[in-house]
Design a protein around this motif. Structure first.
Motif, PDB file in Angstrom:
ATOM      1  N   ILE A   1      58.000  53.134  15.947  1.00  0.00           N
ATOM      2  CA  ILE A   1      56.825  53.899  15.505  1.00  0.00           C
ATOM      3  C   ILE A   1      56.986  54.287  14.043  1.00  0.00           C
ATOM      4  N   GLY A   2      55.876  54.737  13.454  1.00  0.00           N
ATOM      5  CA  GLY A   2      55.937  55.325  12.122  1.00  0.00           C
ATOM      6  C   GLY A   2      56.360  56.788  12.235  1.00  0.00           C
ATOM      7  N   GLU A   3      56.639  57.376  11.074  1.00  0.00           N
ATOM      8  CA  GLU A   3      57.158  58.749  11.019  1.00  0.00           C
ATOM      9  C   GLU A   3      56.218  59.761  11.696  1.00  0.00           C
ATOM     10  N   ASP A   4      54.898  59.535  11.583  1.00  0.00           N
ATOM     11  CA  ASP A   4      53.952  60.528  12.120  1.00  0.00           C
ATOM     12  C   ASP A   4      54.062  60.688  13.635  1.00  0.00           C
ATOM     13  N   GLN A   5      54.627  59.693  14.312  1.00  0.00           N
ATOM     14  CA  GLN A   5      54.730  59.781  15.767  1.00  0.00           C
ATOM     15  C   GLN A   5      56.088  60.310  16.245  1.00  0.00           C
ATOM     16  N   ARG A   6      56.957  60.702  15.308  1.00  0.00           N
ATOM     17  CA  ARG A   6      58.298  61.177  15.687  1.00  0.00           C
ATOM     18  C   ARG A   6      58.211  62.383  16.627  1.00  0.00           C
TER      19      ARG A   6
ATOM     20  N   GLY B   1      49.225  50.511   6.735  1.00  0.00           N
ATOM     21  CA  GLY B   1      50.172  51.539   7.205  1.00  0.00           C
ATOM     22  C   GLY B   1      50.621  51.223   8.628  1.00  0.00           C
ATOM     23  N   ASN B   2      49.668  50.930   9.508  1.00  0.00           N
ATOM     24  CA  ASN B   2      50.003  50.557  10.894  1.00  0.00           C
ATOM     25  C   ASN B   2      50.837  49.269  10.896  1.00  0.00           C
ATOM     26  N   TYR B   3      50.496  48.355   9.991  1.00  0.00           N
ATOM     27  CA  TYR B   3      51.219  47.079   9.940  1.00  0.00           C
ATOM     28  C   TYR B   3      52.674  47.301   9.488  1.00  0.00           C
TER      29      TYR B   3
ATOM     30  N   GLU C   1      46.145  68.816  13.039  1.00  0.00           N
ATOM     31  CA  GLU C   1      45.389  68.104  12.002  1.00  0.00           C
ATOM     32  C   GLU C   1      44.069  67.577  12.537  1.00  0.00           C
ATOM     33  N   LYS C   2      44.136  66.965  13.735  1.00  0.00           N
ATOM     34  CA  LYS C   2      42.904  66.353  14.261  1.00  0.00           C
ATOM     35  C   LYS C   2      41.903  67.415  14.698  1.00  0.00           C
ATOM     36  N   SER C   3      42.387  68.561  15.189  1.00  0.00           N
ATOM     37  CA  SER C   3      41.397  69.563  15.585  1.00  0.00           C
ATOM     38  C   SER C   3      40.769  70.207  14.350  1.00  0.00           C
TER      39      SER C   3
ATOM     40  N   ALA D   1      48.571  62.668   1.574  1.00  0.00           N
ATOM     41  CA  ALA D   1      48.200  62.508   2.992  1.00  0.00           C
ATOM     42  C   ALA D   1      48.562  61.108   3.469  1.00  0.00           C
ATOM     43  N   LYS D   2      48.774  60.998   4.773  1.00  0.00           N
ATOM     44  CA  LYS D   2      49.116  59.710   5.385  1.00  0.00           C
ATOM     45  C   LYS D   2      47.898  58.768   5.361  1.00  0.00           C
ATOM     46  N   MET D   3      48.161  57.473   5.172  1.00  0.00           N
ATOM     47  CA  MET D   3      47.084  56.490   5.306  1.00  0.00           C
ATOM     48  C   MET D   3      46.714  56.401   6.784  1.00  0.00           C
ATOM     49  N   SER D   4      45.410  56.561   7.081  1.00  0.00           N
ATOM     50  CA  SER D   4      44.952  56.548   8.478  1.00  0.00           C
ATOM     51  C   SER D   4      43.742  55.650   8.627  1.00  0.00           C
ATOM     52  N   LYS D   5      43.692  54.917   9.747  1.00  0.00           N
ATOM     53  CA  LYS D   5      42.571  53.998   9.928  1.00  0.00           C
ATOM     54  C   LYS D   5      41.248  54.710  10.175  1.00  0.00           C
ATOM     55  N   SER D   6      41.305  55.977  10.636  1.00  0.00           N
ATOM     56  CA  SER D   6      40.049  56.685  10.896  1.00  0.00           C
ATOM     57  C   SER D   6      39.616  57.558   9.708  1.00  0.00           C
ATOM     58  N   ASP D   7      40.257  57.380   8.559  1.00  0.00           N
ATOM     59  CA  ASP D   7      39.875  58.154   7.367  1.00  0.00           C
ATOM     60  C   ASP D   7      38.416  57.859   7.020  1.00  0.00           C
TER      61      ASP D   7
ATOM     62  N   ILE E   1      49.036  50.930  19.708  1.00  0.00           N
ATOM     63  CA  ILE E   1      48.163  51.411  18.628  1.00  0.00           C
ATOM     64  C   ILE E   1      46.796  51.716  19.237  1.00  0.00           C
ATOM     65  N   GLN E   2      46.158  52.777  18.743  1.00  0.00           N
ATOM     66  CA  GLN E   2      44.817  53.104  19.219  1.00  0.00           C
ATOM     67  C   GLN E   2      43.787  52.237  18.508  1.00  0.00           C
ATOM     68  N   PRO E   3      42.777  51.743  19.244  1.00  0.00           N
ATOM     69  CA  PRO E   3      41.695  51.023  18.562  1.00  0.00           C
ATOM     70  C   PRO E   3      40.686  52.009  17.972  1.00  0.00           C
ATOM     71  N   SER E   4      41.196  52.923  17.120  1.00  0.00           N
ATOM     72  CA  SER E   4      40.340  53.985  16.576  1.00  0.00           C
ATOM     73  C   SER E   4      39.756  53.602  15.222  1.00  0.00           C
ATOM     74  N   GLY E   5      39.906  52.344  14.843  1.00  0.00           N
ATOM     75  CA  GLY E   5      39.378  51.845  13.569  1.00  0.00           C
ATOM     76  C   GLY E   5      40.055  50.512  13.332  1.00  0.00           C
TER      77      GLY E   5
ATOM     78  N   GLY F   1      58.887  52.541   4.527  1.00  0.00           N
ATOM     79  CA  GLY F   1      57.560  52.198   5.053  1.00  0.00           C
ATOM     80  C   GLY F   1      57.174  52.959   6.309  1.00  0.00           C
ATOM     81  N   ALA F   2      57.931  54.006   6.663  1.00  0.00           N
ATOM     82  CA  ALA F   2      57.614  54.752   7.891  1.00  0.00           C
ATOM     83  C   ALA F   2      56.400  55.658   7.699  1.00  0.00           C
ATOM     84  N   ARG F   3      56.028  55.882   6.442  1.00  0.00           N
ATOM     85  CA  ARG F   3      54.876  56.746   6.176  1.00  0.00           C
ATOM     86  C   ARG F   3      54.181  56.247   4.908  1.00  0.00           C
ATOM     87  N   ILE F   4      53.279  55.299   5.095  1.00  0.00           N
ATOM     88  CA  ILE F   4      52.492  54.802   3.967  1.00  0.00           C
ATOM     89  C   ILE F   4      51.386  55.830   3.711  1.00  0.00           C
ATOM     90  N   MET F   5      51.214  56.175   2.428  1.00  0.00           N
ATOM     91  CA  MET F   5      50.307  57.266   2.103  1.00  0.00           C
ATOM     92  C   MET F   5      48.928  56.749   1.709  1.00  0.00           C
TER      93      MET F   5
HETATM   94  N1  AQP Z   1      50.403  55.583   7.280  1.00  0.00           N
HETATM   95  C1  AQP Z   1      51.273  55.081   8.143  1.00  0.00           C
HETATM   96  N2  AQP Z   1      52.475  54.598   7.737  1.00  0.00           N
HETATM   97  C2  AQP Z   1      53.364  54.085   8.610  1.00  0.00           C
HETATM   98  N3  AQP Z   1      53.117  53.983   9.949  1.00  0.00           N
HETATM   99  C3  AQP Z   1      51.935  54.436  10.399  1.00  0.00           C
HETATM  100  N4  AQP Z   1      51.371  54.504  11.629  1.00  0.00           N
HETATM  101  C4  AQP Z   1      50.150  55.059  11.548  1.00  0.00           C
HETATM  102  N5  AQP Z   1      49.869  55.365  10.278  1.00  0.00           N
HETATM  103  C5  AQP Z   1      50.958  55.002   9.535  1.00  0.00           C
HETATM  104  C6  AQP Z   1      52.016  54.008  12.837  1.00  0.00           C
HETATM  105  O1  AQP Z   1      51.128  53.075  13.436  1.00  0.00           O
HETATM  106  C7  AQP Z   1      51.252  53.175  14.861  1.00  0.00           C
HETATM  107  C8  AQP Z   1      49.903  53.294  15.497  1.00  0.00           C
HETATM  108  O2  AQP Z   1      49.363  54.535  15.373  1.00  0.00           O
HETATM  109  P1  AQP Z   1      48.147  55.021  16.306  1.00  0.00           P
HETATM  110  O3  AQP Z   1      46.975  54.159  16.140  1.00  0.00           O
HETATM  111  O4  AQP Z   1      48.588  55.137  17.712  1.00  0.00           O
HETATM  112  O5  AQP Z   1      47.839  56.443  15.801  1.00  0.00           O
HETATM  113  P2  AQP Z   1      48.152  57.149  14.466  1.00  0.00           P
HETATM  114  O6  AQP Z   1      49.615  57.302  14.297  1.00  0.00           O
HETATM  115  O7  AQP Z   1      47.330  58.414  14.478  1.00  0.00           O
HETATM  116  O8  AQP Z   1      47.595  56.106  13.374  1.00  0.00           O
HETATM  117  P3  AQP Z   1      46.345  56.246  12.438  1.00  0.00           P
HETATM  118  O9  AQP Z   1      46.154  54.945  11.714  1.00  0.00           O
HETATM  119  O10 AQP Z   1      46.476  57.478  11.589  1.00  0.00           O
HETATM  120  O11 AQP Z   1      45.177  56.411  13.474  1.00  0.00           O
HETATM  121  P4  AQP Z   1      44.039  57.508  13.520  1.00  0.00           P
HETATM  122  O12 AQP Z   1      43.377  57.456  12.168  1.00  0.00           O
HETATM  123  O13 AQP Z   1      43.136  57.095  14.633  1.00  0.00           O
HETATM  124  O14 AQP Z   1      44.717  58.816  13.795  1.00  0.00           O
HETATM  125  C9  AQP Z   1      52.184  54.346  15.148  1.00  0.00           C
HETATM  126  O15 AQP Z   1      53.481  53.853  15.398  1.00  0.00           O
HETATM  127  C10 AQP Z   1      52.158  55.116  13.871  1.00  0.00           C
HETATM  128  O16 AQP Z   1      53.330  55.874  13.657  1.00  0.00           O
END
Ligand code: AQP
Length: 334
Positions: free
Chosen positions: A148-153, A21-23, A114-116, A196-202, A12-16, A185-189
């Motif tokens: 991994i979660g779905e976003d990393q497939r 969702g990560n859990y 998305e990130k760009s 949109a996906k739940m993201s720690k850097s939102d 996992i990235q320490p980006s927040g 739980g592969a994609r918590i919104m």
């Molecule tokens: N919303 C999510 N639901 C389920 N799984 C998720 N993961 C991330 N968001 C969700 C899974 O968590 C792991 C770590 O991800 P990461 O930190 O390497 O990067 P990410 O996928 O880009 O996660 P974030 O939280 O969205 O980070 P930021 O905001 O920095 O881009 C991965 O296994 C991911 O699938």
């Protein structure tokens, strides 16, 4: 003879501060799998450099993430827990694999697009190259499975493509890994924007529940989560994305199935439902937060885990890197 277990790598990235969702998508599965596999879990701080960070804050978050890995149940005696930048082989293999990856395939990556769009002022080469660093992380350890979660497939698929391409030229250098993506739980919104996906850097902190949010904040975020006007707790991701997302969170936190959750809240309003969702999150997070606070006060212990993990990871990673260097024609250091 010692039993040989298949190997897991993930990170996992320490980006927040990590979110539920990560859990749910990642760490909770890592904990479940730790006895069956030889597991390597990384804090991928080099990946976090693809966006701008305050340096002291990035260091704090990386240390905090290690404490969270342990607090969530990853045993440092059973698993290799380490920080990516402590093992230079990750950056070194990335350079080699860059030369076996095409601009076209990287430019198709959804996360890059998305990130760009989100960081239009800073579309750096690292953001573009992120999947190659991730491929290196995984391939260095001859990994069998990547939870991994779905976003990393998509990134796992390009990892496989790069590994296979290299193997086709040089023989079986890399093990080609499989993805492990949970069924529920592969994609918590996001709580307020469930499309949109739940993201720690939102930027909007109300879109996510951080694993370290205090109880009143968790309850408030759940109460404010977007639902709909139907007042019916029914799973329908297309027409009821907000409610379905909360149901998924509740199911994952309690271990109940979705039909059971539907039955439990049959005839009940969203107020009761949201209260129960918040409580289920609190029940899981309270002990994690206590352990995290205790570990953060013990810098010497965290340093010792980090150093031990890096030494073990380094040994495994060097073996693969040396093989790669030899295959591509670099002179071994005399
Ligand atoms: N919303 C999510 N639901 C389920 N799984 C998720 N993961 C991330 N968001 C969700 C899974 O968590 C792991 C770590 O991800 P990461 O930190 O390497 O990067 P990410 O996928 O880009 O996660 P974030 O939280 O969205 O980070 P930021 O905001 O920095 O881009 C991965 O296994 C991911 O699938």
């Amino acid at each position: 003879m010692a039993e040989h277990k298949p190997r897991i790598f993930s990170g996992i990235q320490p980006s927040g501060n990590i979110t539920i969702g990560n859990y749910i998508g990642a760490i909770s599965n890592w904990v479940r799998l730790q006895d069956e596999y030889e597991s390597i879990y990384c804090i991928v701080d080099l990946h976090a450099l693809t966006v701008r960070n305050e340096p002291a804050e990035l260091r704090r978050r990386a240390r905090s993430l290690l404490a969270l890995y342990i607090a969530c149940g990853l045993d440092p005696a059973k698993n290799i827990l380490f920080v990516q930048s402590h093992v230079p082989a990750h950056a070194e293999l990335t350079w080699v694999l860059n030369c076996y990856t095409y601009m076209g395939e990287l430019s198709r990556m959804t996360q890059y697009k998305e990130k760009s769009a989100r960081h239009s002022e800073n579309i750096n080469a690292g953001l573009f190259d992120y999947p190659v660093l991730m491929a290196s992380d995984i391939l260095l350890y001859q990994t069998d499975l990547v939870p991994i979660g779905e976003d990393q497939r998509q990134h796992l698929e390009i990892t496989r493509d790069i590994g296979e391409r290299f193997n086709n030229v040089y023989g079986d250098v890399f093990k080609i890994p499989e993805a492990y993506i949970p069924k529920v739980g592969a994609r918590i919104m996001s709580l307020l924007e469930p499309a949109a996906k739940m993201s720690k850097s939102d930027e909007n902190v109300n879109n996510f529940i951080s694993i370290l949010d205090p109880p009143d904040v968790i309850m408030r975020k759940c109460r404010r989560a977007v639902t709909d006007s139907e007042a019916e707790v029914r799973f329908d991701e297309t027409n009821k994305p907000g409610v379905s997302n909360l149901m998924t969170i509740y199911a994952c936190m309690t271990g109940k199935g979705i039909p059971e959750v539907e039955k439990e809240f049959d005839g009940k309003g969203y107020g009761d439902f949201k209260q129960a969702v918040g409580q289920s999150v609190l029940d899981i997070l309270a002990p994690i937060q206590d352990t995290h606070a205790r570990l953060m006060a013990d810098k010497a212990y965290l340093d010792q885990v980090m150093a031990g993990g890096a030494a073990r990871a380094e040994g495994l990673a060097r073996r693969t890197l040396q093989k790669v260097y030899k295959k591509v024609g670099l002179i071994p250091r005399p």
